[in-house]
Design a protein around this motif. Structure first.
Motif, PDB file in Angstrom:
ATOM      1  N   ALA A 146       3.307   7.460  -5.110  1.00  0.00           N
ATOM      2  CA  ALA A 146       2.955   6.833  -6.310  1.00  0.00           C
ATOM      3  C   ALA A 146       4.006   6.454  -7.043  1.00  0.00           C
ATOM      4  O   ALA A 146       4.089   5.387  -7.828  1.00  0.00           O
ATOM      5  CB  ALA A 146       1.679   7.409  -6.974  1.00  0.00           C
ATOM      6  N   VAL A 147       4.880   7.269  -7.296  1.00  0.00           N
ATOM      7  CA  VAL A 147       6.008   7.323  -8.236  1.00  0.00           C
ATOM      8  C   VAL A 147       6.895   5.983  -7.675  1.00  0.00           C
ATOM      9  O   VAL A 147       7.227   5.227  -8.483  1.00  0.00           O
ATOM     10  CB  VAL A 147       6.969   8.374  -8.373  1.00  0.00           C
ATOM     11  CG1 VAL A 147       8.187   8.074  -9.109  1.00  0.00           C
ATOM     12  CG2 VAL A 147       6.150   9.490  -9.125  1.00  0.00           C
ATOM     13  N   GLN A 148       6.785   6.057  -6.378  1.00  0.00           N
ATOM     14  CA  GLN A 148       7.943   4.593  -5.759  1.00  0.00           C
ATOM     15  C   GLN A 148       6.919   3.401  -6.092  1.00  0.00           C
ATOM     16  O   GLN A 148       7.380   2.242  -6.457  1.00  0.00           O
ATOM     17  CB  GLN A 148       8.024   4.772  -4.394  1.00  0.00           C
ATOM     18  CG  GLN A 148       8.847   3.717  -3.635  1.00  0.00           C
ATOM     19  CD  GLN A 148      10.111   3.690  -4.436  1.00  0.00           C
ATOM     20  OE1 GLN A 148      10.953   4.627  -4.664  1.00  0.00           O
ATOM     21  NE2 GLN A 148      10.655   2.501  -4.834  1.00  0.00           N
ATOM     22  N   ALA A 149       5.484   3.523  -6.060  1.00  0.00           N
ATOM     23  CA  ALA A 149       4.814   2.323  -6.261  1.00  0.00           C
ATOM     24  C   ALA A 149       4.848   1.714  -7.872  1.00  0.00           C
ATOM     25  O   ALA A 149       4.934   0.645  -7.793  1.00  0.00           O
ATOM     26  CB  ALA A 149       3.364   2.701  -6.059  1.00  0.00           C
ATOM     27  N   VAL A 150       4.962   2.732  -8.566  1.00  0.00           N
ATOM     28  CA  VAL A 150       5.219   2.279  -9.934  1.00  0.00           C
ATOM     29  C   VAL A 150       6.359   1.578 -10.118  1.00  0.00           C
ATOM     30  O   VAL A 150       6.571   0.663 -10.846  1.00  0.00           O
ATOM     31  CB  VAL A 150       4.634   3.344 -10.882  1.00  0.00           C
ATOM     32  CG1 VAL A 150       5.222   3.005 -12.209  1.00  0.00           C
ATOM     33  CG2 VAL A 150       3.295   3.902 -10.873  1.00  0.00           C
ATOM     34  N   ALA A 151       7.428   2.181  -9.628  1.00  0.00           N
ATOM     35  CA  ALA A 151       8.937   1.640  -9.673  1.00  0.00           C
ATOM     36  C   ALA A 151       8.824   0.265  -9.205  1.00  0.00           C
ATOM     37  O   ALA A 151       9.449  -0.478  -9.769  1.00  0.00           O
ATOM     38  CB  ALA A 151       9.806   2.655  -9.215  1.00  0.00           C
TER      39      ALA A 151
ATOM     40  N   ARG B  66       0.716  -1.252  -0.159  1.00  0.00           N
ATOM     41  CA  ARG B  66       0.005   0.022   0.128  1.00  0.00           C
ATOM     42  C   ARG B  66       1.070   0.985  -0.017  1.00  0.00           C
ATOM     43  O   ARG B  66       1.820   1.173   0.816  1.00  0.00           O
ATOM     44  CB  ARG B  66      -0.811   0.086   1.113  1.00  0.00           C
ATOM     45  CG  ARG B  66      -2.022  -1.134   1.173  1.00  0.00           C
ATOM     46  CD  ARG B  66      -2.643  -0.906   2.585  1.00  0.00           C
ATOM     47  NE  ARG B  66      -3.536  -2.111   2.762  1.00  0.00           N
ATOM     48  CZ  ARG B  66      -4.882  -1.883   2.458  1.00  0.00           C
ATOM     49  NH1 ARG B  66      -5.355  -0.896   1.959  1.00  0.00           N
ATOM     50  NH2 ARG B  66      -5.592  -3.079   2.252  1.00  0.00           N
ATOM     51  N   TYR B  67       0.478   2.085  -0.811  1.00  0.00           N
ATOM     52  CA  TYR B  67       1.347   3.598  -0.795  1.00  0.00           C
ATOM     53  C   TYR B  67       0.401   4.572  -0.792  1.00  0.00           C
ATOM     54  O   TYR B  67      -0.883   4.459  -1.239  1.00  0.00           O
ATOM     55  CB  TYR B  67       1.845   3.801  -2.297  1.00  0.00           C
ATOM     56  CG  TYR B  67       3.115   2.298  -2.579  1.00  0.00           C
ATOM     57  CD1 TYR B  67       4.319   2.857  -2.070  1.00  0.00           C
ATOM     58  CD2 TYR B  67       2.595   1.381  -2.761  1.00  0.00           C
ATOM     59  CE1 TYR B  67       5.056   1.775  -2.300  1.00  0.00           C
ATOM     60  CE2 TYR B  67       3.706   0.379  -3.137  1.00  0.00           C
ATOM     61  CZ  TYR B  67       5.089   0.772  -2.770  1.00  0.00           C
ATOM     62  OH  TYR B  67       6.060  -0.352  -2.990  1.00  0.00           O
ATOM     63  N   SER B  68       0.985   5.816  -0.305  1.00  0.00           N
ATOM     64  CA  SER B  68      -0.096   6.930  -0.333  1.00  0.00           C
ATOM     65  C   SER B  68       0.120   7.595  -1.545  1.00  0.00           C
ATOM     66  O   SER B  68       0.823   7.092  -2.327  1.00  0.00           O
ATOM     67  CB  SER B  68       0.544   7.980   0.842  1.00  0.00           C
ATOM     68  OG  SER B  68       1.727   8.293   0.329  1.00  0.00           O
TER      69      SER B  68
END
Length: 54
Positions: free
Chosen positions: A30-35, A24-26
């Motif tokens: 979101a950029v880190q989630a995609v990476a 889960r990401y805030s």
């Protein structure tokens, strides 16, 4: 509806469909989630939480 989709819809309707949440990401992350997703560092689904406006 196709037979496979009918089965999937039935499982979702009666609670037999389970989804594994890997991370889960805030929204700010979101950029880190995609990476992480692109790098295959996460098993399961990625959830990006979007805050509700008050």
């Amino acid at each position: 509806m196709r037979p496979g989709l009918e089965d999937l819809a039935a499982r979702a309707a009666d609670g037999r469909l389970r989804v594994e949440i890997g991370a889960r990401y805030s929204l700010e992350d979101a950029v880190q989630a995609v990476a992480d997703f692109a790098g295959k560092h996460i098993r399961g689904k990625v959830v990006i939480e979007i805050p509700q406006r008050m």
